[in-house]
Structure formats: structure tokens, C-alpha cells
Design a protein around this motif. Sequence first.
Motif, PDB file in Angstrom:
ATOM      1  N   ARG B  86      12.472   8.609 -10.150  1.00 46.17           N
ATOM      2  CA  ARG B  86      11.710   7.814 -11.115  1.00 46.17           C
ATOM      3  C   ARG B  86      12.060   8.206 -12.536  1.00 46.17           C
ATOM      4  O   ARG B  86      12.190   7.373 -13.429  1.00 46.17           O
ATOM      5  CB  ARG B  86      10.218   7.997 -10.876  1.00 46.17           C
ATOM      6  CG  ARG B  86       9.756   7.264  -9.643  1.00 46.17           C
ATOM      7  CD  ARG B  86       8.277   7.442  -9.384  1.00 46.17           C
ATOM      8  NE  ARG B  86       7.922   6.671  -8.197  1.00 46.17           N
ATOM      9  CZ  ARG B  86       6.777   6.788  -7.547  1.00 46.17           C
ATOM     10  NH1 ARG B  86       5.862   7.668  -7.948  1.00 46.17           N
ATOM     11  NH2 ARG B  86       6.533   6.042  -6.500  1.00 46.17           N
ATOM     12  N   THR B 124      10.694   2.755  -6.275  1.00 46.66           N
ATOM     13  CA  THR B 124       9.619   1.933  -5.734  1.00 46.66           C
ATOM     14  C   THR B 124       9.265   2.349  -4.312  1.00 46.66           C
ATOM     15  O   THR B 124       8.500   1.691  -3.638  1.00 46.66           O
ATOM     16  CB  THR B 124      10.031   0.453  -5.733  1.00 46.66           C
ATOM     17  OG1 THR B 124      11.208   0.316  -4.947  1.00 46.66           O
ATOM     18  CG2 THR B 124      10.301  -0.030  -7.134  1.00 46.66           C
ATOM     19  N   ALA B 126       7.702   4.093  -1.101  1.00 50.67           N
ATOM     20  CA  ALA B 126       6.335   4.491  -0.789  1.00 50.67           C
ATOM     21  C   ALA B 126       6.316   5.256   0.516  1.00 50.67           C
ATOM     22  O   ALA B 126       6.771   4.754   1.526  1.00 50.67           O
ATOM     23  CB  ALA B 126       5.453   3.255  -0.681  1.00 50.67           C
ATOM     24  N   GLY B 130       0.635   6.543   1.775  1.00 48.42           N
ATOM     25  CA  GLY B 130       0.223   5.760   0.621  1.00 48.42           C
ATOM     26  C   GLY B 130      -0.372   6.535  -0.552  1.00 48.42           C
ATOM     27  O   GLY B 130      -1.548   6.420  -0.854  1.00 48.42           O
ATOM     28  N   SER B 131       0.479   7.278  -1.198  1.00 45.58           N
ATOM     29  CA  SER B 131       0.068   8.057  -2.382  1.00 45.58           C
ATOM     30  C   SER B 131      -0.671   7.193  -3.393  1.00 45.58           C
ATOM     31  O   SER B 131      -1.201   6.154  -3.054  1.00 45.58           O
ATOM     32  CB  SER B 131       1.305   8.649  -3.025  1.00 45.58           C
ATOM     33  OG  SER B 131       2.242   7.605  -3.261  1.00 45.58           O
ATOM     34  N   LYS B 132      -0.705   7.624  -4.612  1.00 42.74           N
ATOM     35  CA  LYS B 132      -1.390   6.817  -5.635  1.00 42.74           C
ATOM     36  C   LYS B 132      -0.672   5.489  -5.799  1.00 42.74           C
ATOM     37  O   LYS B 132       0.524   5.426  -6.042  1.00 42.74           O
ATOM     38  CB  LYS B 132      -1.476   7.533  -6.969  1.00 42.74           C
ATOM     39  CG  LYS B 132      -0.642   8.778  -7.113  1.00 42.74           C
ATOM     40  CD  LYS B 132      -1.028   9.576  -8.339  1.00 42.74           C
ATOM     41  CE  LYS B 132      -0.265  10.893  -8.420  1.00 42.74           C
ATOM     42  NZ  LYS B 132       0.764  11.133  -7.411  1.00 42.74           N
ATOM     43  N   ARG B 133      -1.426   4.481  -5.667  1.00 40.68           N
ATOM     44  CA  ARG B 133      -0.903   3.133  -5.665  1.00 40.68           C
ATOM     45  C   ARG B 133      -0.037   2.769  -6.872  1.00 40.68           C
ATOM     46  O   ARG B 133      -0.480   2.771  -8.001  1.00 40.68           O
ATOM     47  CB  ARG B 133      -2.069   2.151  -5.612  1.00 40.68           C
ATOM     48  CG  ARG B 133      -2.909   2.283  -4.368  1.00 40.68           C
ATOM     49  CD  ARG B 133      -2.385   1.375  -3.303  1.00 40.68           C
ATOM     50  NE  ARG B 133      -2.715   1.864  -1.974  1.00 40.68           N
ATOM     51  CZ  ARG B 133      -2.441   1.157  -0.883  1.00 40.68           C
ATOM     52  NH1 ARG B 133      -1.877  -0.012  -0.990  1.00 40.68           N
ATOM     53  NH2 ARG B 133      -2.728   1.634   0.289  1.00 40.68           N
ATOM     54  N   GLY B 134       1.208   2.457  -6.585  1.00 42.42           N
ATOM     55  CA  GLY B 134       2.067   1.889  -7.600  1.00 42.42           C
ATOM     56  C   GLY B 134       2.307   2.735  -8.824  1.00 42.42           C
ATOM     57  O   GLY B 134       2.651   2.222  -9.890  1.00 42.42           O
ATOM     58  N   ALA B 217       2.541  -3.819  -8.079  1.00 40.17           N
ATOM     59  CA  ALA B 217       2.424  -2.380  -7.817  1.00 40.17           C
ATOM     60  C   ALA B 217       1.772  -2.141  -6.462  1.00 40.17           C
ATOM     61  O   ALA B 217       2.209  -1.301  -5.687  1.00 40.17           O
ATOM     62  CB  ALA B 217       1.604  -1.723  -8.922  1.00 40.17           C
ATOM     63  N   ARG B 218       0.751  -2.927  -6.199  1.00 39.84           N
ATOM     64  CA  ARG B 218       0.054  -2.772  -4.921  1.00 39.84           C
ATOM     65  C   ARG B 218       1.008  -3.082  -3.757  1.00 39.84           C
ATOM     66  O   ARG B 218       1.074  -2.354  -2.770  1.00 39.84           O
ATOM     67  CB  ARG B 218      -1.167  -3.706  -4.884  1.00 39.84           C
ATOM     68  CG  ARG B 218      -2.226  -3.276  -3.895  1.00 39.84           C
ATOM     69  CD  ARG B 218      -3.482  -4.125  -4.045  1.00 39.84           C
ATOM     70  NE  ARG B 218      -3.824  -4.375  -5.433  1.00 39.84           N
ATOM     71  CZ  ARG B 218      -3.975  -5.603  -5.967  1.00 39.84           C
ATOM     72  NH1 ARG B 218      -3.826  -6.673  -5.202  1.00 39.84           N
ATOM     73  NH2 ARG B 218      -4.287  -5.747  -7.236  1.00 39.84           N
ATOM     74  N   SER B 221       3.689  -0.342  -3.301  1.00 39.76           N
ATOM     75  CA  SER B 221       3.212   0.961  -2.847  1.00 39.76           C
ATOM     76  C   SER B 221       2.687   0.952  -1.424  1.00 39.76           C
ATOM     77  O   SER B 221       2.167   1.943  -0.944  1.00 39.76           O
ATOM     78  CB  SER B 221       2.116   1.464  -3.777  1.00 39.76           C
ATOM     79  OG  SER B 221       0.967   0.662  -3.621  1.00 39.76           O
ATOM     80  N   GLN B 222       2.832  -0.168  -0.760  1.00 40.84           N
ATOM     81  CA  GLN B 222       2.354  -0.159   0.624  1.00 40.84           C
ATOM     82  C   GLN B 222       3.438  -0.587   1.596  1.00 40.84           C
ATOM     83  O   GLN B 222       3.560  -0.024   2.668  1.00 40.84           O
ATOM     84  CB  GLN B 222       1.151  -1.091   0.773  1.00 40.84           C
ATOM     85  CG  GLN B 222       1.457  -2.520   0.380  1.00 40.84           C
ATOM     86  CD  GLN B 222       0.256  -3.421   0.581  1.00 40.84           C
ATOM     87  OE1 GLN B 222      -0.880  -2.976   0.534  1.00 40.84           O
ATOM     88  NE2 GLN B 222       0.509  -4.684   0.823  1.00 40.84           N
TER      89      GLN B 222
END
Lengths: 223, 223
Positions: B86, B124, B126, B130-134, B217-218, B221-222
Motif C-alpha cells: 500500500r 486492495t 483483503a 476481514g480487517s478494517k473495512r477498505g 471500499a466495502r 474489503s470483502q
Amino acid sequence: MTRRSAPPVTAAATRPGSHKETRPLRRDAEVNLGRILVAARDVFAEQGYDAPMEIIASRADVGVGTLYRRFPTKADLFTAVVESARQRNREIAEEVLAEVAPGEAVFEFVRRCISVPSVWRATTAAPPWGSKRGAGLKQIAPLIATIVDRSKAAGTLRPDVEVTDVVMVLKAVRSIADLCDTPSARPSLRFLELALDGLRPGHAAPTHPPLSIEQLARILSQG
Amino acid sequence: MTRRSAPPVTAAATRPGSHKETRPLRRDAEVNLGRILVAARDVFAEQGYDAPMEIIASRADVGVGTLYRRFPTKADLFTAVVESARQRNREIAEEVLAEVAPGEAVFEFVRRCISVPSVWRATTAAPPWGSKRGAGLKQIAPLIATIVDRSKAAGTLRPDVEVTDVVMVLKAVRSIADLCDTPSARPSLRFLELALDGLRPGHAAPTHPPLSIEQLARILSQG
DNA sequence: CCCAGACGGAACGTCTCGTTCCGGTTATGC
DNA sequence: GCATAACCGGAACGAGACGTTCCGTCTGGG
């Protein structure tokens, strides 16, 4: 590896008297077979060949035992599903050819392929045991070529795009759709519009050469 | 589930005296740590979180034991890799902002993100838990927004595309690259050109609305 | 020369998944 | 109705994949 080579029990569900007087399925069994095929199509499309049989079974409201009574092996089930998806995909191409104005043909073809998630996914799907290389693509390529030619002639499609480019767009949009879409919202439709715009005239010719059908077939049938 | 919550052994490889007088690694150990990070980056990028630790180890020419001496858990290794990717991605955005003409900024940004497979993939990425979303997207979004604005102002980017559209293009091209590219050939470069053309001015406005950063983001992140 | 610290990789326990098996159920022909 | 061939569900089995641990061996650097 114990059985193998058992009769694939091809979806003889195409009504009685299919070939050699195989006693027709009991009514409830036939209903279940239908549900199994649909469930398998959807689940394989969502998760790929790695999807557990139990998921398919539960999605079809059936026990795993029932799956194995119709298809001796997971591979057989997969094969059946893929073949039927490919056929449906060919039908889509033919429908577009018959119904849609030349100028809109490519675009409409892509839209229709994308609208039913399982179809295009399965058409290019490849099981781990690398069946015959690229059989799926080679069957449809000619149809897509015709569609492409028509749209080029109508002047709505860049003259410098090839069949393989359209297929790549299809793959790309499918992957975005898999990522974003839900039953209630389809954000991928916006990306689809942008991607299709990239195929319209008015841009400098690409600097990189297109893939040949053979190359693309090889790629699709392994990855 | 046995240990958990052990010190993540953050890549303190950023030279000696990182925080609390943790004795510096022996030279050979530090070399190995570097190799591990690189191998993990590549392998996770190729196979996702499911990649076996043993693959990473062998790619780094190291035993699995060595992996676990530096990172107590697979999750810790993954986290370290993702975080560094990142950061690299943010650097790319800043470089583009500093070096590239406004008119070419978005296009060049996308090209650079794609040129190093592991970077955008991991940005991007994940993990299953599921860490902190987005978190990843939200960190870069502002930078991309600046790039997008500049190119719009320069008139080389459609005024109706949003940051989220650019991200979707990135995802799509990445997926095609994963599918086609090999060390010796990169057919995805052609698709990249077509996709970028779709972002250039001269097309009717899309009929479907863009995703918001939060929505995207949601999603990222999933899935 | 010594040994804290590093290394490799076999071994262990767990979990996933394809496939099998079997006792119970049901459509169908008489 | 009844007999029975076909079906059905789903627990159980065995193989294999993986994360993680353990331990005997090696080595950088003081």
C-alpha cells in the motif's frame, strides 16, 4: 481414483427416448436433476471448480448422495454444466445476429453475455485436468467474428479491434461483475459502459498487437 | 488457534535502532528477511491469501521454520506485505503527481500501477478475517482524486468519470493481466490501451451512476 | 574458539472435501 | 391398495492439504 470411465449419465433429461431405451427417470428424480444442473451452474460460476459438492447439493435442496447418483464424479457434473453453458452462449450469439441491428450487435452481444453470470463464466471455464485446449472459445469464435464484422461495417466499432479483444472485454467485465454485483444492485453496468466506449471509433490505433484466437484459447483453457 | 496476539515482529528491517533497542538481526538473517518479504509479496499476489506457506518459503530459498521465526503467523506475514504494498502504491501516485503532465496523469498512473503486479493486487487485497473495512482504498483515494482532477482539467479525461471508475479499470486490467501475462509477453497491455480509451472524452455520459468511495471500499474489503 | 541466534525441514494435528454406504421413503405398474 | 424398483438424505470414511511446532545442526561475529 477408483471408478472413472463410468457412463457420464449425460443429461438425458431432454425428454424420453433419448438414445437406447434408457428407462425414463422417475418424475421426482427428473425434477431434482433439473435443480442440480441449475445449482451446479450457479455455484461453479461463483466459486469455480473448487466449490464443494455439498454446497451444490444444498443449493439444489438435495443430498450429496443424489448428486452422485446422477453424476458418478464431480468432473462429470462440471463437464455437463460447462457444455450446456457453451451451448447457451452460442444461442445468444445467434439471437443477436438475428435480432439486433448491425451497429449495436457487438455491444448487445457483450451485454447479453454479461447479463447471465453463469453463461460466459462457464463458457471459458477450465477444469484442473486441462481438457481439450480451448474447445469452448473455438466453437464460438466464428459467431463472434461475424458479429464483429457487422458492427465494423456499420461503423460503430473501431476497425482495429479483433474478436480476441471483445473476449478480453467480456472477461474483464465479468470479473468486475463477480466482484461488485449483488442481486439488488449491479454497479458493473457502469463499468460495462466505459469498457464498451473503449471499443467505439475515434481513438488512436492500439500500439500492441491483438492475441490470436489460438493464443487466447490456450490462455483460457489453462488459467 | 493457539498463540495469537504475539508481537507482529514488524519489519524492523528498516535498518538498526528502529524503536526499543531490539538487537539488530544477524547479517544472514537480514538477507533472508528481505527475500521472504519479496517472495511473500509475489506469491500472495499470484495466489491470494490461500497460498501455502511452504511455497513462499521455497520461493525465498528458505525453510518454513525461518518464516515463522520472523512472523509468528501467516496473518502477520500477510499484513506486513499488504502494508508495504500500500505504501508503495501511494508513492506511485505521488511520483505521478510530481513527474507527469496533467493530461497524461491518470493514464500513466494506471499504467504504473499495473506494471508491478504485486502492488495494486495487494493494495486492495483483503484477508479472510476481514480487517478494517477498505482501509487500503481510503488511504489512496485522495491521491487518485487529485490525479483525476488534473487530467479532467487538462481535458484528456471524460468529465463524467470518477475515482471509483478508475479503480474499477485498475481491477479489471489487473485481472486480465493475471490471466494472460507471462514473464515474456504481456498481452494485457493491449487491453489496457482499450480500457484507457474508454476513459477519454468523446462519449455519451454513462447512464449508470458511479460507486461511492465507501461502497467500493466495502466491496474491495470483502470479496 | 564459543555460543546465541539462525537454519531446514520432518512431523503433528486439524480441517476440508470427494466419495461411499445404507436405512428409510416414494412413485409407479398391476 | 401393494409390492418393489428407484430414490433420497446425510453420516461416515479416507486422502490430502496446510498451518504450525520442534529439534538437531550450522554459523556469524566477538
